[in-house]
Motif scaffolding. Structure first.
Motif, PDB file in Angstrom:
ATOM      1  N   ILE A   1       2.011   1.743  -3.500  1.00  0.00           N
ATOM      2  CA  ILE A   1       0.901   2.242  -4.314  1.00  0.00           C
ATOM      3  C   ILE A   1       0.679   3.730  -4.051  1.00  0.00           C
ATOM      4  O   ILE A   1       0.513   4.520  -4.986  1.00  0.00           O
ATOM      5  CB  ILE A   1      -0.383   1.425  -4.051  1.00  0.00           C
ATOM      6  CG1 ILE A   1      -0.210   0.007  -4.609  1.00  0.00           C
ATOM      7  CG2 ILE A   1      -1.613   2.114  -4.644  1.00  0.00           C
ATOM      8  CD1 ILE A   1      -1.279  -0.976  -4.158  1.00  0.00           C
ATOM      9  N   ARG A   2       0.699   4.129  -2.776  1.00  0.00           N
ATOM     10  CA  ARG A   2       0.530   5.553  -2.439  1.00  0.00           C
ATOM     11  C   ARG A   2       1.644   6.383  -3.067  1.00  0.00           C
ATOM     12  O   ARG A   2       1.403   7.460  -3.623  1.00  0.00           O
ATOM     13  CB  ARG A   2       0.505   5.751  -0.927  1.00  0.00           C
ATOM     14  CG  ARG A   2      -0.800   5.354  -0.269  1.00  0.00           C
ATOM     15  CD  ARG A   2      -0.862   5.806   1.192  1.00  0.00           C
ATOM     16  NE  ARG A   2       0.179   5.216   2.006  1.00  0.00           N
ATOM     17  CZ  ARG A   2       0.079   4.056   2.654  1.00  0.00           C
ATOM     18  NH1 ARG A   2      -1.039   3.351   2.578  1.00  0.00           N
ATOM     19  NH2 ARG A   2       1.073   3.595   3.393  1.00  0.00           N
ATOM     20  N   TRP A   3       2.886   5.888  -2.990  1.00  0.00           N
ATOM     21  CA  TRP A   3       4.019   6.603  -3.562  1.00  0.00           C
ATOM     22  C   TRP A   3       3.843   6.741  -5.074  1.00  0.00           C
ATOM     23  O   TRP A   3       4.061   7.815  -5.640  1.00  0.00           O
ATOM     24  CB  TRP A   3       5.335   5.874  -3.247  1.00  0.00           C
ATOM     25  CG  TRP A   3       6.521   6.630  -3.754  1.00  0.00           C
ATOM     26  CD1 TRP A   3       7.240   7.565  -3.078  1.00  0.00           C
ATOM     27  CD2 TRP A   3       7.105   6.519  -5.051  1.00  0.00           C
ATOM     28  NE1 TRP A   3       8.243   8.056  -3.882  1.00  0.00           N
ATOM     29  CE2 TRP A   3       8.173   7.430  -5.102  1.00  0.00           C
ATOM     30  CE3 TRP A   3       6.827   5.763  -6.178  1.00  0.00           C
ATOM     31  CZ2 TRP A   3       8.974   7.596  -6.229  1.00  0.00           C
ATOM     32  CZ3 TRP A   3       7.613   5.925  -7.305  1.00  0.00           C
ATOM     33  CH2 TRP A   3       8.673   6.828  -7.325  1.00  0.00           C
ATOM     34  N   ALA A   4       3.448   5.661  -5.738  1.00  0.00           N
ATOM     35  CA  ALA A   4       3.263   5.687  -7.192  1.00  0.00           C
ATOM     36  C   ALA A   4       2.173   6.684  -7.582  1.00  0.00           C
ATOM     37  O   ALA A   4       2.335   7.455  -8.540  1.00  0.00           O
ATOM     38  CB  ALA A   4       2.934   4.287  -7.706  1.00  0.00           C
ATOM     39  N   GLU A   5       1.079   6.670  -6.843  1.00  0.00           N
ATOM     40  CA  GLU A   5      -0.014   7.605  -7.137  1.00  0.00           C
ATOM     41  C   GLU A   5       0.435   9.051  -6.950  1.00  0.00           C
ATOM     42  O   GLU A   5       0.126   9.919  -7.761  1.00  0.00           O
ATOM     43  CB  GLU A   5      -1.226   7.307  -6.251  1.00  0.00           C
ATOM     44  CG  GLU A   5      -1.930   6.024  -6.627  1.00  0.00           C
ATOM     45  CD  GLU A   5      -2.979   5.587  -5.609  1.00  0.00           C
ATOM     46  OE1 GLU A   5      -2.985   6.097  -4.462  1.00  0.00           O
ATOM     47  OE2 GLU A   5      -3.793   4.714  -5.963  1.00  0.00           O
ATOM     48  N   ALA A   6       1.182   9.318  -5.897  1.00  0.00           N
ATOM     49  CA  ALA A   6       1.641  10.678  -5.609  1.00  0.00           C
ATOM     50  C   ALA A   6       2.690  11.168  -6.598  1.00  0.00           C
ATOM     51  O   ALA A   6       2.803  12.368  -6.838  1.00  0.00           O
ATOM     52  CB  ALA A   6       2.199  10.750  -4.180  1.00  0.00           C
ATOM     53  N   ASN A   7       3.461  10.259  -7.175  1.00  0.00           N
ATOM     54  CA  ASN A   7       4.596  10.663  -8.013  1.00  0.00           C
ATOM     55  C   ASN A   7       4.444  10.353  -9.488  1.00  0.00           C
ATOM     56  O   ASN A   7       5.343  10.670 -10.278  1.00  0.00           O
ATOM     57  CB  ASN A   7       5.871  10.014  -7.475  1.00  0.00           C
ATOM     58  CG  ASN A   7       6.249  10.612  -6.138  1.00  0.00           C
ATOM     59  OD1 ASN A   7       6.747  11.723  -6.078  1.00  0.00           O
ATOM     60  ND2 ASN A   7       5.980   9.889  -5.068  1.00  0.00           N
ATOM     61  N   GLN A   8       3.339   9.760  -9.894  1.00  0.00           N
ATOM     62  CA  GLN A   8       3.177   9.397 -11.297  1.00  0.00           C
ATOM     63  C   GLN A   8       3.283  10.617 -12.218  1.00  0.00           C
ATOM     64  O   GLN A   8       3.911  10.549 -13.264  1.00  0.00           O
ATOM     65  CB  GLN A   8       1.850   8.681 -11.528  1.00  0.00           C
ATOM     66  CG  GLN A   8       1.702   8.225 -12.980  1.00  0.00           C
ATOM     67  CD  GLN A   8       0.388   7.544 -13.253  1.00  0.00           C
ATOM     68  OE1 GLN A   8      -0.603   7.782 -12.569  1.00  0.00           O
ATOM     69  NE2 GLN A   8       0.372   6.694 -14.259  1.00  0.00           N
TER      70      GLN A   8
ATOM     71  N   ARG B   1       0.837  -1.210   0.000  1.00  0.00           N
ATOM     72  CA  ARG B   1       0.000   0.000   0.000  1.00  0.00           C
ATOM     73  C   ARG B   1       0.870   1.257   0.000  1.00  0.00           C
ATOM     74  O   ARG B   1       0.536   2.251  -0.639  1.00  0.00           O
ATOM     75  CB  ARG B   1      -0.943  -0.017   1.196  1.00  0.00           C
ATOM     76  CG  ARG B   1      -2.050  -1.033   1.040  1.00  0.00           C
ATOM     77  CD  ARG B   1      -2.989  -1.039   2.239  1.00  0.00           C
ATOM     78  NE  ARG B   1      -3.998  -2.070   2.079  1.00  0.00           N
ATOM     79  CZ  ARG B   1      -4.250  -3.005   2.974  1.00  0.00           C
ATOM     80  NH1 ARG B   1      -3.583  -3.049   4.118  1.00  0.00           N
ATOM     81  NH2 ARG B   1      -5.170  -3.911   2.758  1.00  0.00           N
TER      82      ARG B   1
END
Length: 118
Positions: A98-105, A95
């Motif tokens: 996933i949070r990191w990917a969403e924030a940095n995409q 999770r």
């Protein structure tokens, strides 16, 4: 990593990422997070995975101890999948990723765009 080691030696990070870093494993683990599911439920929730690839992914996750497969002696046989304690222990780090990917995409896509025009 210990001093003097290289990433090509027995590296737990590489070993784990090689197994769960494919296109489907994280999606399967996330799909199983709420509870027990049958193959068709997993397939339906993920959407664009082939039966063959889903089967292969579930087998690998089972081999690695993330997922348990239970076959019920019925006609036709009912097969259910669930996360093991190891699989559940991976949910929080997953999770976080996933949070990191969403924030940095957005930043990653912007960097790719700059690199493509350079």
């Amino acid at each position: 990593m210990k001093s003097g080691e290289t990433l090509d030696q027995a590296c737990p990070i590489r070993d784990v990422l090689d197994r769960i870093g494919d296109q489907w494993s994280l999606l399967v683990l996330a799909t199983l997070a709420p509870g027990v599911k049958r193959f068709s439920q997993i397939e339906r929730e993920i959407g664009d995975v082939s039966k063959q690839m889903l089967s292969k992914t579930l087998r690998r996750l089972e081999q690695d101890g993330f997922v348990a497969r239970e076959v019920h002696a019925e006609v036709p046989p009912r097969v259910e999948y669930r996360l093991t304690p190891l699989g559940h222990s991976f949910l929080e780090p997953m999770r976080g990723l996933i949070r990191w990917a969403e924030a940095n995409q957005g930043a990653i896509l912007a960097a790719r765009g700059r690199a493509a025009t350079a």
